[in-house]
Design a protein around this motif. Structure first.
Motif, PDB file in Angstrom:
ATOM      1  N   PHE A 166       9.091 -10.125 -11.471  1.00 43.46           N
ATOM      2  CA  PHE A 166       8.085  -9.527 -11.207  1.00 43.46           C
ATOM      3  C   PHE A 166       6.892 -10.146 -10.425  1.00 43.46           C
ATOM      4  O   PHE A 166       5.823  -9.512  -9.733  1.00 43.46           O
ATOM      5  CB  PHE A 166       7.393 -10.835 -12.453  1.00 43.46           C
ATOM      6  N   ASN A 167       7.562 -11.065  -9.393  1.00 43.15           N
ATOM      7  CA  ASN A 167       6.751 -11.289  -8.086  1.00 43.15           C
ATOM      8  C   ASN A 167       6.734 -10.400  -7.247  1.00 43.15           C
ATOM      9  O   ASN A 167       5.910 -10.011  -6.306  1.00 43.15           O
ATOM     10  CB  ASN A 167       7.267 -12.055  -7.054  1.00 43.15           C
ATOM     11  N   LEU A 168       7.999  -9.548  -7.084  1.00 45.39           N
ATOM     12  CA  LEU A 168       8.000  -8.251  -6.589  1.00 45.39           C
ATOM     13  C   LEU A 168       7.418  -6.741  -6.598  1.00 45.39           C
ATOM     14  O   LEU A 168       6.559  -6.969  -6.057  1.00 45.39           O
ATOM     15  CB  LEU A 168       8.901  -7.461  -6.725  1.00 45.39           C
ATOM     16  N   ILE A 169       6.907  -6.712  -7.870  1.00 51.44           N
ATOM     17  CA  ILE A 169       5.962  -5.853  -8.398  1.00 51.44           C
ATOM     18  C   ILE A 169       4.938  -6.322  -8.122  1.00 51.44           C
ATOM     19  O   ILE A 169       3.758  -5.587  -8.052  1.00 51.44           O
ATOM     20  CB  ILE A 169       5.945  -5.136  -9.659  1.00 51.44           C
ATOM     21  N   SER A 170       4.507  -7.626  -8.732  1.00 54.59           N
ATOM     22  CA  SER A 170       2.831  -8.241  -8.102  1.00 54.59           C
ATOM     23  C   SER A 170       2.786  -7.227  -5.881  1.00 54.59           C
ATOM     24  O   SER A 170       1.319  -7.217  -5.827  1.00 54.59           O
ATOM     25  CB  SER A 170       2.432  -9.477  -8.646  1.00 54.59           C
ATOM     26  N   TYR A 171       4.070  -8.129  -5.565  1.00 59.47           N
ATOM     27  CA  TYR A 171       3.372  -7.868  -4.348  1.00 59.47           C
ATOM     28  C   TYR A 171       3.495  -6.721  -3.897  1.00 59.47           C
ATOM     29  O   TYR A 171       1.929  -6.422  -2.947  1.00 59.47           O
ATOM     30  CB  TYR A 171       4.663  -8.719  -3.625  1.00 59.47           C
ATOM     31  N   ILE A 172       3.726  -5.645  -4.649  1.00 57.41           N
ATOM     32  CA  ILE A 172       3.776  -4.176  -4.426  1.00 57.41           C
ATOM     33  C   ILE A 172       2.194  -3.975  -4.544  1.00 57.41           C
ATOM     34  O   ILE A 172       1.722  -3.388  -3.721  1.00 57.41           O
ATOM     35  CB  ILE A 172       4.263  -3.466  -4.473  1.00 57.41           C
ATOM     36  N   ASP A 173       2.009  -4.211  -5.568  1.00 57.02           N
ATOM     37  CA  ASP A 173      -0.018  -3.096  -6.326  1.00 57.02           C
ATOM     38  C   ASP A 173      -0.927  -4.084  -5.324  1.00 57.02           C
ATOM     39  O   ASP A 173      -1.867  -4.021  -5.345  1.00 57.02           O
ATOM     40  CB  ASP A 173      -0.028  -4.227  -7.780  1.00 57.02           C
TER      41      ASP A 173
END
Length: 266
Positions: free
Chosen positions: A164-171
């Motif tokens: 979740f933190n990874l995809i939030s960072y990418i976005d």
């Protein structure tokens, strides 16, 4: 089997059995999806949850999502309405879809009955009449959803917190340079471990997600009238030729063709 009807701003699909979605996990329209039979696992950037009959999924433009059928594909029955900007004022569409991802209905719910009525009309009226009915029904659906009529928001299931933190960072950093080594350093995981976590949670590789997210965000920007060269920078492409190549490969048209098509009506 599949029944499909389409007009300028709205599409309707009723289907049983085999899915016809192959690898397209983003789109540039608002989608209302209602499961009628079977069950499937729905994934987006906020949740991963099994959906069951009479649950409705709302997907805004540019939102990553995936459906995976959990049982015999022949039992998979669903309705989908696709709504393009221009059908209603954008603030109404945004409000209707904001904060609502998975809603639980019932067989007797007014929204469910709208979908049932559309299915009945597929074989009972001619195509032009059906499109007029679809327009009226879709408008009512949007306002029912917007005003929370007889719906219950389903509880979201949580991802692995790293995913979740990874995809939030990418976005949040889509306009910046993003590579696997940088992500691995930031999240204190090896590249292989990070890729495994992401793929097992979202069903897509990190690289594929970044590319598809960027070009779908780009398409929405082009459709709003933003210039291709500016969109390329805004969406984090290293140069315009890379943007041009990836965009045309995915959509079959060039960024300029999307931009020209939109602005031909201004």
């Amino acid at each position: 089997m599949k029944e499909y009807r389409s007009s300028q701003y709205i599409n309707f699909k009723y289907a049983k059995g085999k899915t016809d979605i192959y690898g397209r996990m983003f789109h540039d329209y608002y989608e209302i999806y209602l499961l009628l039979r079977g069950n499937a696992e729905f994934t987006n950037t906020h949740m991963k949850q099994t959906i069951v009959p009479f649950q409705m999924v709302l997907i805004p433009p540019g939102e990553y999502h995936q459906f995976v059928v959990n049982e015999n594909i022949d039992n998979y029955e669903r309705c989908v309405i696709n709504i393009y900007p221009g059908f209603l004022p954008l603030d109404i569409l945004k409000t209707a879809f904001c904060g609502k991802e998975l809603l639980t209905l019932s067989e007797s719910n007014r929204i469910t009955k709208h979908f049932t009525y559309l299915i009945e009309c597929l074989s009972g009226v001619d195509e032009n009449d059906f499109l007029h009915i679809l327009t009226a029904v879709a408008m009512d659906l949007i306002f029912l959803i917007k005003n929370g009529f007889e719906t219950q928001k389903a509880l979201n299931s949580n991802f692995n917190h790293i995913a979740f933190n990874l995809i939030s960072y990418i976005d949040e950093h889509l306009a910046e340079e993003i590579d696997l080594n940088m992500l691995a350093t930031r999240f204190l995981y090896s590249v292989s471990s990070l890729c495994h976590i992401f793929k097992s949670n979202f069903g897509i590789s990190i690289k594929k997600y970044i590319i598809q997210k960027r070009i779908n965000v780009a398409k929405i920007a082009l459709q709003r009238g933003e210039k291709p060269e500016e969109v390329s920078v805004k969406c984090g492409f290293s140069n315009y030729s890379t943007f041009y190549r990836d965009y045309k490969k995915y959509f079959g048209v060039t960024p300029s063709e999307t931009y020209i098509h939109k602005n031909a009506h201004l």
